[in-house]
Write an enzyme that holds these catalytic residues in place. Structure first.
Site, PDB file in Angstrom:
ATOM      1  N   GLU A 136     -11.313   8.613  -3.360  1.00 30.08           N
ATOM      2  CA  GLU A 136     -10.914   8.514  -1.958  1.00 30.08           C
ATOM      3  C   GLU A 136     -10.557   9.904  -1.420  1.00 30.08           C
ATOM      4  O   GLU A 136      -9.829  10.669  -2.065  1.00 30.08           O
ATOM      5  CB  GLU A 136      -9.707   7.581  -1.847  1.00 30.08           C
ATOM      6  CG  GLU A 136      -9.177   7.371  -0.442  1.00 30.08           C
ATOM      7  CD  GLU A 136      -8.017   6.379  -0.399  1.00 30.08           C
ATOM      8  OE1 GLU A 136      -7.632   5.993   0.711  1.00 30.08           O
ATOM      9  OE2 GLU A 136      -7.498   6.008  -1.480  1.00 30.08           O
ATOM     10  N   LYS A 173     -12.348   2.371   5.480  1.00 30.71           N
ATOM     11  CA  LYS A 173     -11.304   1.602   4.790  1.00 30.71           C
ATOM     12  C   LYS A 173     -10.767   0.493   5.681  1.00 30.71           C
ATOM     13  O   LYS A 173     -10.386   0.711   6.833  1.00 30.71           O
ATOM     14  CB  LYS A 173     -10.178   2.549   4.372  1.00 30.71           C
ATOM     15  CG  LYS A 173      -9.168   1.943   3.412  1.00 30.71           C
ATOM     16  CD  LYS A 173      -8.210   3.010   2.888  1.00 30.71           C
ATOM     17  CE  LYS A 173      -7.290   2.454   1.823  1.00 30.71           C
ATOM     18  NZ  LYS A 173      -6.395   3.505   1.271  1.00 30.71           N
ATOM     19  N   CYS A 213      -9.795   1.979  -2.363  1.00 30.79           N
ATOM     20  CA  CYS A 213      -8.436   1.912  -2.894  1.00 30.79           C
ATOM     21  C   CYS A 213      -7.754   0.563  -2.617  1.00 30.79           C
ATOM     22  O   CYS A 213      -8.088  -0.442  -3.222  1.00 30.79           O
ATOM     23  CB  CYS A 213      -7.620   3.083  -2.354  1.00 30.79           C
ATOM     24  SG  CYS A 213      -6.107   3.422  -3.269  1.00 30.79           S
TER      25      CYS A 213
END
Length: 257
Positions: A40, A110, A144
């Protein structure tokens, strides 16, 4: 498909990250990998704070373009996190560069932001179900915290994903160890998909990272694992057909209807 996950030691100097990723791409290619996954915000570093607003660039910006050129020159596809600017907003994104395809590079943004740090800088994009064909397989993407929501992996699996690729910046600690070694394998198992989980390690001065990157098979077994500390380059061959018996024993998706 042979895939590589690049666990990056965060303390080595954030300004050098693109060069380190290119070096990892060359090493991975020399060992037969067709795809490399970096963590990330790997292109800039995760712990850059408010500087990430200034570092954010469009998906066709200079940093991503540089990585596109390198990927096609080396002949290896790349998934790597970067701060993306689009429509006057900043997103935590992953660039998806297919070395064998000249169509515009794609990004995944994300869905869910973790903690005040991310929420002060970035905008959450929300969940999506889009898949990308990569080396003949259907790939889904999360970043994540996204994988910690079971619905996200399930949605991608129901859409037909063979593999879920997850650049991450998982923090060091008991929660991090649990997520890396327990949650991630369960996500693979309960959805009968491969999961590639590429993390940072060590400290960048702002955060400490768990390391423990992994490549997990649909039966929950680790095909490759990294330690808590240091750089690591993991390799695995992704062959969904090898797990048909496992899927038959555990027909979760079929029974959901």
């Amino acid at each position: 498909m042979k895939i590589a996950a690049f666990q990056m030691s965060a303390h080595a100097g954030q300004q050098t990250n693109p060069k380190r990723i290119v070096a990892a791409m060359r090493t991975a290619k020399s060992q037969g990998a067709e795809v490399l996954v970096a963590p990330e915000l790997a292109l800039t570093g995760y712990g850059r704070g408010d500087d990430l607003r200034d570092l954010a660039e469009p998906a066709d910006g200079p940093l991503v373009t540089k990585m596109e050129v390198a990927a096609r020159e080396i002949g290896i596809s790349l998934i790597a996190g970067f701060p993306e600017r689009a429509d006057d907003k900043c997103y935590i994104s992953a660039v998806i560069i297919d070395a064998n395809d000249t169509t515009p590079t794609q990004v995944y943004r994300k869905a869910y932001l973790y903690g005040a740090y991310e929420k002060q800088i970035f905008t959450a994009f929300g969940p999506t179900s889009e898949l990308v064909e990569l080396c003949g397989l259907k790939a889904g993407f999360l970043i994540c915290y996204d994988i910690e929501f079971p619905e996200n992996v399930r949605r991608l699996a129901k859409a037909g994903a063979d593999i879920v690729i997850v650049p991450t910046a998982l923090p060091l600690g008991s929660d991090g160890r649990h997520i890396a070694r327990k949650v991630v394998p369960v996500r693979a198992y309960e959805n009968q998909v491969h999961v590639v989980y590429a993390n940072h390690a060590d400290s960048d001065g702002a955060f400490e990272y768990q390391g423990m990157s992994s490549i997990i098979a649909p039966d929950g077994a680790a095909l490759a694992e990294a330690p808590e500390k240091g750089d690591a380059l993991l390799f695995a061959t992704i062959d969904p057909d090898a797990y048909e018996a496992c899927k038959a024993r555990n027909p979760y998706l079929a029974d959901l209807g």
